[in-house]
Design a protein around this motif. Structure first.
Motif, PDB file in Angstrom:
ATOM      1  N   SER A 199       0.845  -1.196   0.000  1.00  0.00           N
ATOM      2  CA  SER A 199       0.000   0.000   0.000  1.00  0.00           C
ATOM      3  C   SER A 199       0.881   1.246   0.000  1.00  0.00           C
ATOM      4  O   SER A 199       1.984   1.237   0.549  1.00  0.00           O
ATOM      5  CB  SER A 199      -0.918   0.008   1.221  1.00  0.00           C
ATOM      6  N   SER A 200       0.413   2.321  -0.615  1.00  0.00           N
ATOM      7  CA  SER A 200       1.141   3.590  -0.613  1.00  0.00           C
ATOM      8  C   SER A 200       0.612   4.539   0.462  1.00  0.00           C
ATOM      9  O   SER A 200       1.067   5.677   0.569  1.00  0.00           O
ATOM     10  CB  SER A 200       1.042   4.261  -1.989  1.00  0.00           C
ATOM     11  N   LEU A 201      -0.329   4.056   1.249  1.00  0.00           N
ATOM     12  CA  LEU A 201      -0.947   4.878   2.287  1.00  0.00           C
ATOM     13  C   LEU A 201       0.086   5.410   3.278  1.00  0.00           C
ATOM     14  O   LEU A 201      -0.003   6.549   3.748  1.00  0.00           O
ATOM     15  CB  LEU A 201      -2.004   4.044   3.012  1.00  0.00           C
ATOM     16  N   TRP A 202       1.076   4.584   3.612  1.00  0.00           N
ATOM     17  CA  TRP A 202       2.066   4.959   4.623  1.00  0.00           C
ATOM     18  C   TRP A 202       2.809   6.240   4.263  1.00  0.00           C
ATOM     19  O   TRP A 202       3.203   7.000   5.139  1.00  0.00           O
ATOM     20  CB  TRP A 202       3.074   3.821   4.825  1.00  0.00           C
ATOM     21  N   LYS A 203       3.019   6.500   2.972  1.00  0.00           N
ATOM     22  CA  LYS A 203       3.774   7.692   2.560  1.00  0.00           C
ATOM     23  C   LYS A 203       3.081   8.977   2.993  1.00  0.00           C
ATOM     24  O   LYS A 203       3.734   9.956   3.350  1.00  0.00           O
ATOM     25  CB  LYS A 203       3.994   7.680   1.043  1.00  0.00           C
ATOM     26  N   GLU A 204       1.751   8.969   2.946  1.00  0.00           N
ATOM     27  CA  GLU A 204       1.007  10.166   3.341  1.00  0.00           C
ATOM     28  C   GLU A 204       1.085  10.389   4.855  1.00  0.00           C
ATOM     29  O   GLU A 204       1.037  11.531   5.316  1.00  0.00           O
ATOM     30  CB  GLU A 204      -0.454  10.045   2.897  1.00  0.00           C
ATOM     31  N   LEU A 205       1.194   9.311   5.631  1.00  0.00           N
ATOM     32  CA  LEU A 205       1.363   9.450   7.078  1.00  0.00           C
ATOM     33  C   LEU A 205       2.781   9.879   7.445  1.00  0.00           C
ATOM     34  O   LEU A 205       2.996  10.605   8.410  1.00  0.00           O
ATOM     35  CB  LEU A 205       1.049   8.124   7.777  1.00  0.00           C
ATOM     36  N   ALA A 206       3.765   9.421   6.665  1.00  0.00           N
ATOM     37  CA  ALA A 206       5.162   9.704   6.976  1.00  0.00           C
ATOM     38  C   ALA A 206       5.557  11.130   6.607  1.00  0.00           C
ATOM     39  O   ALA A 206       6.341  11.765   7.321  1.00  0.00           O
ATOM     40  CB  ALA A 206       6.070   8.708   6.246  1.00  0.00           C
ATOM     41  N   GLU A 207       5.024  11.646   5.516  1.00  0.00           N
ATOM     42  CA  GLU A 207       5.494  12.941   5.015  1.00  0.00           C
ATOM     43  C   GLU A 207       5.361  14.072   6.021  1.00  0.00           C
ATOM     44  O   GLU A 207       6.299  14.864   6.183  1.00  0.00           O
ATOM     45  CB  GLU A 207       4.793  13.296   3.708  1.00  0.00           C
ATOM     46  N   ALA A 271      -4.936  15.308   3.538  1.00  0.00           N
ATOM     47  CA  ALA A 271      -4.926  15.965   2.227  1.00  0.00           C
ATOM     48  C   ALA A 271      -4.363  15.052   1.154  1.00  0.00           C
ATOM     49  O   ALA A 271      -4.798  15.078  -0.007  1.00  0.00           O
ATOM     50  CB  ALA A 271      -4.106  17.257   2.305  1.00  0.00           C
ATOM     51  N   GLY A 272      -3.381  14.228   1.522  1.00  0.00           N
ATOM     52  CA  GLY A 272      -2.833  13.275   0.562  1.00  0.00           C
ATOM     53  C   GLY A 272      -3.646  12.003   0.474  1.00  0.00           C
ATOM     54  O   GLY A 272      -3.831  11.444  -0.608  1.00  0.00           O
ATOM     55  N   ILE A 273      -4.137  11.531   1.609  1.00  0.00           N
ATOM     56  CA  ILE A 273      -4.903  10.290   1.631  1.00  0.00           C
ATOM     57  C   ILE A 273      -6.188  10.423   0.823  1.00  0.00           C
ATOM     58  O   ILE A 273      -6.648   9.461   0.196  1.00  0.00           O
ATOM     59  CB  ILE A 273      -5.203   9.887   3.092  1.00  0.00           C
ATOM     60  N   GLU A 274      -6.780  11.603   0.811  1.00  0.00           N
ATOM     61  CA  GLU A 274      -8.026  11.810   0.047  1.00  0.00           C
ATOM     62  C   GLU A 274      -7.816  11.629  -1.450  1.00  0.00           C
ATOM     63  O   GLU A 274      -8.791  11.416  -2.183  1.00  0.00           O
ATOM     64  CB  GLU A 274      -8.571  13.209   0.326  1.00  0.00           C
ATOM     65  N   MET A 275      -6.563  11.692  -1.917  1.00  0.00           N
ATOM     66  CA  MET A 275      -6.295  11.495  -3.337  1.00  0.00           C
ATOM     67  C   MET A 275      -6.054  10.022  -3.680  1.00  0.00           C
ATOM     68  O   MET A 275      -5.869   9.676  -4.845  1.00  0.00           O
ATOM     69  CB  MET A 275      -5.079  12.330  -3.761  1.00  0.00           C
ATOM     70  N   LEU A 276      -6.017   9.150  -2.677  1.00  0.00           N
ATOM     71  CA  LEU A 276      -5.807   7.728  -2.905  1.00  0.00           C
ATOM     72  C   LEU A 276      -7.125   7.031  -3.217  1.00  0.00           C
ATOM     73  O   LEU A 276      -8.202   7.545  -2.904  1.00  0.00           O
ATOM     74  CB  LEU A 276      -5.186   7.091  -1.655  1.00  0.00           C
ATOM     75  N   PRO A 277      -7.078   5.840  -3.829  1.00  0.00           N
ATOM     76  CA  PRO A 277      -8.310   5.054  -4.010  1.00  0.00           C
ATOM     77  C   PRO A 277      -8.994   4.802  -2.670  1.00  0.00           C
ATOM     78  O   PRO A 277      -8.332   4.680  -1.633  1.00  0.00           O
ATOM     79  CB  PRO A 277      -7.786   3.739  -4.625  1.00  0.00           C
ATOM     80  N   ARG A 278     -10.299   4.712  -2.681  1.00  0.00           N
ATOM     81  CA  ARG A 278     -11.064   4.609  -1.440  1.00  0.00           C
ATOM     82  C   ARG A 278     -10.620   3.428  -0.582  1.00  0.00           C
ATOM     83  O   ARG A 278     -10.586   3.511   0.653  1.00  0.00           O
ATOM     84  CB  ARG A 278     -12.559   4.499  -1.766  1.00  0.00           C
ATOM     85  N   GLN A 279     -10.264   2.312  -1.217  1.00  0.00           N
ATOM     86  CA  GLN A 279      -9.890   1.123  -0.446  1.00  0.00           C
ATOM     87  C   GLN A 279      -8.544   1.288   0.258  1.00  0.00           C
ATOM     88  O   GLN A 279      -8.180   0.465   1.113  1.00  0.00           O
ATOM     89  CB  GLN A 279      -9.849  -0.115  -1.343  1.00  0.00           C
ATOM     90  N   GLU A 280      -7.775   2.342  -0.065  1.00  0.00           N
ATOM     91  CA  GLU A 280      -6.472   2.553   0.565  1.00  0.00           C
ATOM     92  C   GLU A 280      -6.499   3.656   1.623  1.00  0.00           C
ATOM     93  O   GLU A 280      -5.449   4.068   2.107  1.00  0.00           O
ATOM     94  CB  GLU A 280      -5.420   2.910  -0.500  1.00  0.00           C
ATOM     95  N   ARG A 281      -7.662   4.115   1.997  1.00  0.00           N
ATOM     96  CA  ARG A 281      -7.743   5.226   2.942  1.00  0.00           C
ATOM     97  C   ARG A 281      -7.936   4.743   4.378  1.00  0.00           C
ATOM     98  O   ARG A 281      -8.381   3.627   4.624  1.00  0.00           O
ATOM     99  CB  ARG A 281      -8.907   6.143   2.562  1.00  0.00           C
ATOM    100  N   LEU A 282      -7.564   5.616   5.305  1.00  0.00           N
ATOM    101  CA  LEU A 282      -7.864   5.422   6.721  1.00  0.00           C
ATOM    102  C   LEU A 282      -8.878   6.477   7.132  1.00  0.00           C
ATOM    103  O   LEU A 282      -9.019   7.519   6.483  1.00  0.00           O
ATOM    104  CB  LEU A 282      -6.606   5.569   7.574  1.00  0.00           C
ATOM    105  N   SER A 283      -9.557   6.220   8.224  1.00  0.00           N
ATOM    106  CA  SER A 283     -10.512   7.202   8.731  1.00  0.00           C
ATOM    107  C   SER A 283      -9.769   8.334   9.432  1.00  0.00           C
ATOM    108  O   SER A 283      -8.595   8.208   9.786  1.00  0.00           O
ATOM    109  CB  SER A 283     -11.478   6.531   9.713  1.00  0.00           C
ATOM    110  N   TRP A 284     -10.479   9.425   9.657  1.00  0.00           N
ATOM    111  CA  TRP A 284      -9.913  10.575  10.372  1.00  0.00           C
ATOM    112  C   TRP A 284      -9.462  10.163  11.774  1.00  0.00           C
ATOM    113  O   TRP A 284      -8.400  10.568  12.238  1.00  0.00           O
ATOM    114  CB  TRP A 284     -10.960  11.681  10.432  1.00  0.00           C
ATOM    115  N   GLN A 285     -10.247   9.337  12.435  1.00  0.00           N
ATOM    116  CA  GLN A 285      -9.907   8.893  13.785  1.00  0.00           C
ATOM    117  C   GLN A 285      -8.637   8.038  13.776  1.00  0.00           C
ATOM    118  O   GLN A 285      -7.785   8.162  14.674  1.00  0.00           O
ATOM    119  CB  GLN A 285     -11.063   8.087  14.396  1.00  0.00           C
ATOM    120  N   GLN A 286      -8.463   7.196  12.767  1.00  0.00           N
ATOM    121  CA  GLN A 286      -7.267   6.356  12.664  1.00  0.00           C
ATOM    122  C   GLN A 286      -6.017   7.194  12.388  1.00  0.00           C
ATOM    123  O   GLN A 286      -4.942   6.910  12.916  1.00  0.00           O
ATOM    124  CB  GLN A 286      -7.455   5.316  11.565  1.00  0.00           C
ATOM    125  N   ILE A 287      -6.175   8.213  11.558  1.00  0.00           N
ATOM    126  CA  ILE A 287      -5.034   9.081  11.250  1.00  0.00           C
ATOM    127  C   ILE A 287      -4.597   9.837  12.494  1.00  0.00           C
ATOM    128  O   ILE A 287      -3.409   9.907  12.824  1.00  0.00           O
ATOM    129  CB  ILE A 287      -5.411  10.068  10.122  1.00  0.00           C
TER     130      ILE A 287
END
Length: 296
Positions: A199-207, A271-287
């Motif tokens: 998954s590329s989701l981690w990059k948006e959390l790391a940046e 802001a970055g996660i919202e540009m990912l496919p829906r199946q690769e997103r986390l909720s606001w609470q998880q972030i």
């Protein structure tokens, strides 16, 4: 972007200099002592002996774009310097113009933005150029964090300064320093964790961590990868962390986040996660929970 790593970086750079003999190379120096040290290094001194070198000192991408536009670029010399090494830096022997720079991931992004602004300028001569960049990284940067099809530059407050396509990156080369000691163990951990997430989701959390706090990119990536893997697979990497880091100290204890910054960091990530496919997103609470776990 093509990435070169290993212990023979100096030899490869020496080969590249010989192949670029008499060509025009612009050395891009972000204003500061580290950049000046790079200018005085043996590698750049050798480059100045064999090539026509232009020194461009800059502080903002806009300023660098103006300086690039003011350069008097040579026409390609039409000489052929075929490479005999599979890992030789120069893959385009007919190209006589190059950009050379040094720094970290943020400087790399800024330089790519400056080149994009330059190519979009009203300078007809510049519009037809795709000047490749040779970037010497001062610290290890995970290859998956390098600019790809989309170039997005934000400041430590999360304000977007540039967002656009990045078609020029295919011709660029990034030289990574050899990793040793703790950095090497962390990077090995990063690679193992990345292979398991898919998954590329981690990059948006790391940046946001390296943008706002200057956390090394590979360490921010490890923290984010571990969290994403736990959310997706319900498992943790604690045992692997202790094995590769040879420390009993938890990774989150190596990074400190101010509690008052949690909302800002979460907004930057979202802001970055919202540009990912829906199946690769986390909720606001998880972030939010990810950044809260890094507070003390």
């Amino acid at each position: 972007m093509r990435v070169i790593t290993g212990t023979n970086t100096a030899e490869q750079f020496h080969t590249w200099i010989k192949e670029q003999k008499d060509s025009h190379v612009a050395v891009l120096l972000r204003s500061g002592q580290k950049a000046e040290d790079f200018w005085e290094s043996g590698a750049v001194t050798e480059l100045r002996l064999h090539c026509q070198v232009e020194k461009l000192v800059w502080e903002t991408p806009e300023e660098l774009a103006d300086r690039l536009q003011a350069c008097q670029w040579r026409e390609p010399a039409g000489r052929v310097h075929p490479s005999k090494q599979e890992e030789a830096i120069c893959r385009q022997p007919y190209e006589a113009e190059w950009l050379l720079a040094f720094g970290g991931l943020y400087e790399l992004q800024e330089i790519c933005v400056a080149r994009a602004l330059w190519l979009k300028s009203d300078n007809a001569a510049a519009e037809d150029k795709r000047v490749p960049l040779l970037f010497v990284a001062q610290d290890m940067i995970p290859a998956s964090m390098l600019p790809e099809e989309l170039l997005w530059l934000r400041d430590p407050e999360g304000v977007t300064r540039y967002l656009g396509a990045f078609p020029e990156g295919a011709a660029d080369t990034v030289i990574m320093p050899p990793t040793r000691g703790q950095a090497k163990r962390f990077y090995e951990l990063f690679v193992k964790m990345e292979e398991k997430t898919g998954s590329s989701l981690w990059k948006e959390l790391a940046e946001p961590l390296w943008l706002r706090y200057g956390v090394p990119e590979y360490l921010a990536g490890v923290l984010a990868l571990r969290y994403v893997y736990r959310m997706i697979n319900g498992k943790d990497f604690t045992a692997m962390e202790k094995l590769l880091t040879q420390k009993e100290v938890a990774l989150q204890d190596m990074v400190w986040v101010a509690r008052e910054d949690v909302l800002l960091l979460a907004e930057m990530a979202m802001a970055g996660i919202e540009m990912l496919p829906r199946q690769e997103r986390l909720s606001w609470q998880q972030i939010k929970a990810f950044y809260i776990s890094l507070c003390r």
